[in-house]
Design a protein around this motif. Sequence first.
Motif, PDB file in Angstrom:
ATOM      1  N   GLN A 195      47.235  59.028  18.674  1.00 51.43           N
ATOM      2  CA  GLN A 195      47.046  57.794  17.923  1.00 51.43           C
ATOM      3  C   GLN A 195      45.732  57.866  17.149  1.00 51.43           C
ATOM      4  O   GLN A 195      44.717  58.317  17.681  1.00 51.43           O
ATOM      5  CB  GLN A 195      47.028  56.575  18.855  1.00 51.43           C
ATOM      6  CG  GLN A 195      48.391  56.135  19.282  1.00 51.43           C
ATOM      7  CD  GLN A 195      49.172  55.480  18.160  1.00 51.43           C
ATOM      8  OE1 GLN A 195      49.216  55.954  17.023  1.00 51.43           O
ATOM      9  NE2 GLN A 195      49.824  54.406  18.467  1.00 51.43           N
ATOM     10  N   VAL A 196      45.784  57.406  15.932  1.00 54.03           N
ATOM     11  CA  VAL A 196      44.608  57.454  15.071  1.00 54.03           C
ATOM     12  C   VAL A 196      43.603  56.372  15.480  1.00 54.03           C
ATOM     13  O   VAL A 196      43.986  55.283  15.905  1.00 54.03           O
ATOM     14  CB  VAL A 196      45.004  57.301  13.581  1.00 54.03           C
ATOM     15  CG1 VAL A 196      45.582  55.937  13.301  1.00 54.03           C
ATOM     16  CG2 VAL A 196      43.829  57.588  12.679  1.00 54.03           C
ATOM     17  N   TYR A 205      47.858  64.284  13.307  1.00 57.21           N
ATOM     18  CA  TYR A 205      48.542  63.018  13.563  1.00 57.21           C
ATOM     19  C   TYR A 205      50.057  63.108  13.411  1.00 57.21           C
ATOM     20  O   TYR A 205      50.745  62.107  13.500  1.00 57.21           O
ATOM     21  CB  TYR A 205      47.965  61.918  12.662  1.00 57.21           C
ATOM     22  CG  TYR A 205      46.507  61.698  12.964  1.00 57.21           C
ATOM     23  CD1 TYR A 205      46.101  61.160  14.184  1.00 57.21           C
ATOM     24  CD2 TYR A 205      45.527  62.060  12.050  1.00 57.21           C
ATOM     25  CE1 TYR A 205      44.767  60.987  14.478  1.00 57.21           C
ATOM     26  CE2 TYR A 205      44.182  61.882  12.336  1.00 57.21           C
ATOM     27  CZ  TYR A 205      43.815  61.339  13.550  1.00 57.21           C
ATOM     28  OH  TYR A 205      42.492  61.172  13.840  1.00 57.21           O
ATOM     29  N   VAL A 242      46.951  56.210   7.796  1.00 59.21           N
ATOM     30  CA  VAL A 242      47.521  57.019   8.880  1.00 59.21           C
ATOM     31  C   VAL A 242      48.134  56.115   9.956  1.00 59.21           C
ATOM     32  O   VAL A 242      49.234  56.385  10.453  1.00 59.21           O
ATOM     33  CB  VAL A 242      46.471  57.971   9.489  1.00 59.21           C
ATOM     34  CG1 VAL A 242      47.009  58.666  10.725  1.00 59.21           C
ATOM     35  CG2 VAL A 242      46.016  58.997   8.457  1.00 59.21           C
ATOM     36  N   LYS A 243      47.459  55.040  10.286  1.00 63.54           N
ATOM     37  CA  LYS A 243      47.991  54.098  11.276  1.00 63.54           C
ATOM     38  C   LYS A 243      49.329  53.531  10.807  1.00 63.54           C
ATOM     39  O   LYS A 243      50.275  53.429  11.591  1.00 63.54           O
ATOM     40  CB  LYS A 243      46.988  52.974  11.528  1.00 63.54           C
ATOM     41  CG  LYS A 243      47.377  52.054  12.632  1.00 63.54           C
ATOM     42  CD  LYS A 243      46.278  51.062  12.930  1.00 63.54           C
ATOM     43  CE  LYS A 243      46.713  50.156  14.064  1.00 63.54           C
ATOM     44  NZ  LYS A 243      45.666  49.216  14.422  1.00 63.54           N
ATOM     45  N   GLN A 266      52.033  56.147  11.217  1.00 65.91           N
ATOM     46  CA  GLN A 266      52.418  56.325  12.616  1.00 65.91           C
ATOM     47  C   GLN A 266      53.292  55.179  13.113  1.00 65.91           C
ATOM     48  O   GLN A 266      54.097  55.368  14.014  1.00 65.91           O
ATOM     49  CB  GLN A 266      51.176  56.442  13.511  1.00 65.91           C
ATOM     50  CG  GLN A 266      50.433  57.732  13.340  1.00 65.91           C
ATOM     51  CD  GLN A 266      49.265  57.853  14.285  1.00 65.91           C
ATOM     52  OE1 GLN A 266      48.590  56.861  14.606  1.00 65.91           O
ATOM     53  NE2 GLN A 266      49.010  59.062  14.746  1.00 65.91           N
TER      54      GLN A 266
END
Length: 80
Positions: free
Chosen positions: A2-3, A50, A74-75, A78
């Motif tokens: 997880q970022v 990631y 990035v979150k 994901q």
Amino acid sequence: MQVQLDTILCLLNEIQPLGNWTAATPLFESGYMDSLLIFDRLLPALESRYKIEIAPWELVPEHFDTPEAIYRYVKGKQNT
């Protein structure tokens, strides 16, 4: 993985240790990063670390302007 914002800052420091990285540091305007570092080092590292794919049309300033923007991008990747 997880970022987290801290891991993005650490990654940027690994890629460009001369940078004084904070969440709001502009990657290009600060002079710490250029397009070669982005394409050759940052994007592959983000994809590998990631487990995301970054499409060419996603390479826009609002996703990569600052470490905070990279974190949010990035979150979001994901969570999809």
